[in-house]
Design a protein around this motif. Sequence first.
Motif, PDB file in Angstrom:
ATOM      1  N   GLY A  16     -35.566  55.207 -26.560  1.00 32.87           N
ATOM      2  CA  GLY A  16     -34.382  54.622 -25.915  1.00 32.87           C
ATOM      3  C   GLY A  16     -33.690  53.706 -25.528  1.00 32.87           C
ATOM      4  N   THR A  17     -35.234  53.046 -25.113  1.00 33.26           N
ATOM      5  CA  THR A  17     -34.928  51.045 -24.814  1.00 33.26           C
ATOM      6  C   THR A  17     -34.812  50.440 -26.140  1.00 33.26           C
ATOM      7  OG1 THR A  17     -36.228  52.291 -23.030  1.00 33.26           O
ATOM      8  CG2 THR A  17     -35.842  49.363 -23.607  1.00 33.26           C
ATOM      9  N   LEU A  18     -34.952  51.212 -27.197  1.00 35.40           N
ATOM     10  CA  LEU A  18     -35.080  50.285 -28.395  1.00 35.40           C
ATOM     11  C   LEU A  18     -33.956  50.376 -28.676  1.00 35.40           C
ATOM     12  CD1 LEU A  18     -36.429  48.745 -30.606  1.00 35.40           C
ATOM     13  CD2 LEU A  18     -37.473  51.119 -31.115  1.00 35.40           C
ATOM     14  N   SER A  19     -33.178  51.900 -28.509  1.00 37.74           N
ATOM     15  CA  SER A  19     -31.888  51.355 -29.168  1.00 37.74           C
ATOM     16  C   SER A  19     -30.977  50.909 -28.640  1.00 37.74           C
ATOM     17  CB  SER A  19     -31.548  53.367 -29.760  1.00 37.74           C
ATOM     18  OG  SER A  19     -31.752  53.747 -28.498  1.00 37.74           O
ATOM     19  N   SER A  20     -31.371  51.043 -27.132  1.00 38.03           N
ATOM     20  CA  SER A  20     -30.187  50.353 -26.305  1.00 38.03           C
ATOM     21  C   SER A  20     -29.485  49.047 -26.271  1.00 38.03           C
ATOM     22  CB  SER A  20     -29.598  51.391 -25.092  1.00 38.03           C
ATOM     23  OG  SER A  20     -31.144  50.405 -24.370  1.00 38.03           O
ATOM     24  N   ALA A  21     -30.906  48.268 -26.518  1.00 34.58           N
ATOM     25  CA  ALA A  21     -31.683  47.193 -26.347  1.00 34.58           C
ATOM     26  C   ALA A  21     -30.757  46.508 -27.794  1.00 34.58           C
ATOM     27  CB  ALA A  21     -33.017  46.404 -26.768  1.00 34.58           C
ATOM     28  N   SER A  22     -31.226  46.828 -29.668  1.00 36.92           N
ATOM     29  CA  SER A  22     -30.882  46.726 -30.519  1.00 36.92           C
ATOM     30  C   SER A  22     -29.763  46.696 -30.325  1.00 36.92           C
ATOM     31  CB  SER A  22     -31.585  47.133 -31.532  1.00 36.92           C
ATOM     32  OG  SER A  22     -31.186  48.600 -31.497  1.00 36.92           O
ATOM     33  N   ALA A  23     -28.688  47.757 -29.921  1.00 33.96           N
ATOM     34  CA  ALA A  23     -27.502  48.151 -30.023  1.00 33.96           C
ATOM     35  C   ALA A  23     -26.512  47.173 -29.030  1.00 33.96           C
ATOM     36  CB  ALA A  23     -26.877  49.418 -29.576  1.00 33.96           C
ATOM     37  N   GLN A  24     -27.157  46.419 -28.023  1.00 35.59           N
ATOM     38  CA  GLN A  24     -26.849  45.552 -26.889  1.00 35.59           C
ATOM     39  C   GLN A  24     -27.175  44.025 -27.457  1.00 35.59           C
ATOM     40  OE1 GLN A  24     -29.149  45.653 -23.589  1.00 35.59           O
ATOM     41  NE2 GLN A  24     -26.565  43.988 -22.237  1.00 35.59           N
ATOM     42  N   TYR A  25     -28.246  43.822 -28.233  1.00 38.18           N
ATOM     43  CA  TYR A  25     -28.573  42.708 -28.970  1.00 38.18           C
ATOM     44  C   TYR A  25     -27.453  42.257 -30.285  1.00 38.18           C
ATOM     45  CZ  TYR A  25     -30.541  38.626 -31.787  1.00 38.18           C
ATOM     46  OH  TYR A  25     -30.683  37.337 -31.949  1.00 38.18           O
ATOM     47  N   GLY A  26     -26.723  43.694 -30.482  1.00 35.57           N
ATOM     48  CA  GLY A  26     -25.971  42.948 -31.739  1.00 35.57           C
ATOM     49  C   GLY A  26     -25.568  42.225 -32.500  1.00 35.57           C
ATOM     50  N   ARG A  27     -26.085  40.757 -31.783  1.00 34.99           N
ATOM     51  CA  ARG A  27     -25.450  39.070 -32.407  1.00 34.99           C
ATOM     52  C   ARG A  27     -23.835  39.152 -31.505  1.00 34.99           C
ATOM     53  NH1 ARG A  27     -27.635  35.652 -33.557  1.00 34.99           N
ATOM     54  NH2 ARG A  27     -25.597  34.661 -34.962  1.00 34.99           N
ATOM     55  N   ILE A  28     -23.726  40.050 -30.182  1.00 31.89           N
ATOM     56  CA  ILE A  28     -22.507  39.449 -29.567  1.00 31.89           C
ATOM     57  C   ILE A  28     -23.630  38.813 -28.395  1.00 31.89           C
ATOM     58  CG2 ILE A  28     -20.709  40.776 -27.982  1.00 31.89           C
ATOM     59  CD1 ILE A  28     -20.939  42.653 -30.339  1.00 31.89           C
ATOM     60  N   ARG A  29     -23.050  37.826 -27.941  1.00 28.02           N
ATOM     61  CA  ARG A  29     -23.479  37.170 -26.613  1.00 28.02           C
ATOM     62  C   ARG A  29     -22.554  37.836 -25.749  1.00 28.02           C
ATOM     63  NH1 ARG A  29     -24.572  30.694 -28.245  1.00 28.02           N
ATOM     64  NH2 ARG A  29     -24.604  31.000 -25.913  1.00 28.02           N
ATOM     65  N   PRO A  30     -22.990  37.646 -23.826  1.00 28.61           N
ATOM     66  CA  PRO A  30     -22.330  38.071 -23.025  1.00 28.61           C
ATOM     67  C   PRO A  30     -20.495  37.336 -22.909  1.00 28.61           C
ATOM     68  CG  PRO A  30     -24.362  37.219 -22.872  1.00 28.61           C
ATOM     69  CD  PRO A  30     -23.760  36.964 -23.934  1.00 28.61           C
ATOM     70  N   GLU A  31     -20.713  35.842 -23.141  1.00 29.58           N
ATOM     71  CA  GLU A  31     -19.660  35.511 -23.268  1.00 29.58           C
ATOM     72  C   GLU A  31     -18.900  35.591 -23.742  1.00 29.58           C
ATOM     73  OE1 GLU A  31     -22.840  34.274 -23.737  1.00 29.58           O
ATOM     74  OE2 GLU A  31     -22.596  32.170 -23.926  1.00 29.58           O
ATOM     75  N   CYS A  32     -18.907  36.258 -25.190  1.00 32.07           N
ATOM     76  CA  CYS A  32     -18.108  36.605 -26.087  1.00 32.07           C
ATOM     77  C   CYS A  32     -17.304  38.693 -26.294  1.00 32.07           C
ATOM     78  CB  CYS A  32     -19.085  36.417 -27.336  1.00 32.07           C
ATOM     79  SG  CYS A  32     -18.774  35.034 -27.575  1.00 32.07           S
ATOM     80  N   ARG A  33     -17.986  38.536 -24.936  1.00 34.75           N
ATOM     81  CA  ARG A  33     -17.133  40.539 -25.460  1.00 34.75           C
ATOM     82  C   ARG A  33     -16.094  40.435 -24.510  1.00 34.75           C
ATOM     83  NH1 ARG A  33     -22.863  42.921 -22.383  1.00 34.75           N
ATOM     84  NH2 ARG A  33     -24.321  42.080 -24.462  1.00 34.75           N
ATOM     85  N   GLY A  34     -15.282  39.571 -24.034  1.00 33.52           N
ATOM     86  CA  GLY A  34     -14.081  39.724 -24.206  1.00 33.52           C
ATOM     87  C   GLY A  34     -13.095  39.918 -25.032  1.00 33.52           C
ATOM     88  N   MET A  35     -13.782  39.001 -26.339  1.00 38.72           N
ATOM     89  CA  MET A  35     -12.806  37.940 -27.243  1.00 38.72           C
ATOM     90  C   MET A  35     -12.527  38.730 -28.496  1.00 38.72           C
ATOM     91  SD  MET A  35     -13.006  34.974 -26.622  1.00 38.72           S
ATOM     92  CE  MET A  35     -13.899  33.649 -25.339  1.00 38.72           C
ATOM     93  N   THR A  36     -11.177  38.462 -29.080  1.00 40.67           N
ATOM     94  CA  THR A  36     -10.887  39.382 -30.109  1.00 40.67           C
ATOM     95  C   THR A  36     -11.998  40.244 -30.996  1.00 40.67           C
ATOM     96  OG1 THR A  36      -8.936  38.704 -29.235  1.00 40.67           O
ATOM     97  CG2 THR A  36      -8.950  39.620 -31.497  1.00 40.67           C
ATOM     98  N   ASN A  37     -12.787  38.617 -31.772  1.00 39.32           N
ATOM     99  CA  ASN A  37     -13.241  38.976 -32.363  1.00 39.32           C
ATOM    100  C   ASN A  37     -14.426  38.043 -32.062  1.00 39.32           C
ATOM    101  OD1 ASN A  37     -15.110  38.662 -34.694  1.00 39.32           O
ATOM    102  ND2 ASN A  37     -13.103  38.086 -35.783  1.00 39.32           N
ATOM    103  N   PRO A  38     -15.598  38.843 -31.585  1.00 39.75           N
ATOM    104  CA  PRO A  38     -16.512  38.850 -30.791  1.00 39.75           C
ATOM    105  C   PRO A  38     -17.798  38.282 -31.607  1.00 39.75           C
ATOM    106  CG  PRO A  38     -16.292  41.240 -30.270  1.00 39.75           C
ATOM    107  CD  PRO A  38     -15.495  40.391 -31.225  1.00 39.75           C
ATOM    108  N   ARG A  39     -18.418  39.049 -32.551  1.00 44.97           N
ATOM    109  CA  ARG A  39     -19.098  39.310 -33.431  1.00 44.97           C
ATOM    110  C   ARG A  39     -18.780  37.380 -33.461  1.00 44.97           C
ATOM    111  NH1 ARG A  39     -21.985  42.566 -35.251  1.00 44.97           N
ATOM    112  NH2 ARG A  39     -21.602  45.383 -34.366  1.00 44.97           N
ATOM    113  N   SER A  40     -17.966  36.970 -34.549  1.00 45.58           N
ATOM    114  CA  SER A  40     -17.196  35.630 -35.086  1.00 45.58           C
ATOM    115  C   SER A  40     -17.643  34.864 -33.871  1.00 45.58           C
ATOM    116  CB  SER A  40     -15.680  35.402 -35.505  1.00 45.58           C
ATOM    117  OG  SER A  40     -16.043  35.969 -37.093  1.00 45.58           O
ATOM    118  N   CYS A  41     -17.133  34.946 -32.712  1.00 41.78           N
ATOM    119  CA  CYS A  41     -17.646  34.188 -31.863  1.00 41.78           C
ATOM    120  C   CYS A  41     -18.349  33.589 -31.339  1.00 41.78           C
ATOM    121  CB  CYS A  41     -16.560  34.632 -30.160  1.00 41.78           C
ATOM    122  SG  CYS A  41     -16.794  33.920 -28.315  1.00 41.78           S
TER     123      CYS A  41
END
Length: 85
Positions: A16-41
Amino acid sequence: MRYGLVTAALLAAAWGTLSSASAQYGRIRPECRGMTNPRSCSCALDNGGRIMPDHHRPGRLVWRSPKRGSGAHMAFMNCAIGSGR
């Protein structure tokens, strides 16, 4: 019997910890979470881009990629294309 239950519980907790960590990591930085395109950000920030205030929408932020023609911009493009966006 008790050892098996304890082992199973620990493995379930680790899974459970591993799956949530990998989903959270997902190459999305915390500063980009509210952006239209968080992955490119995230790709932009990882390669020298920046976040700045949006002059057209007060109170909002926008991300900018590294300068075009630079090696950092090419790395940004490779990251953005590789992430599926």
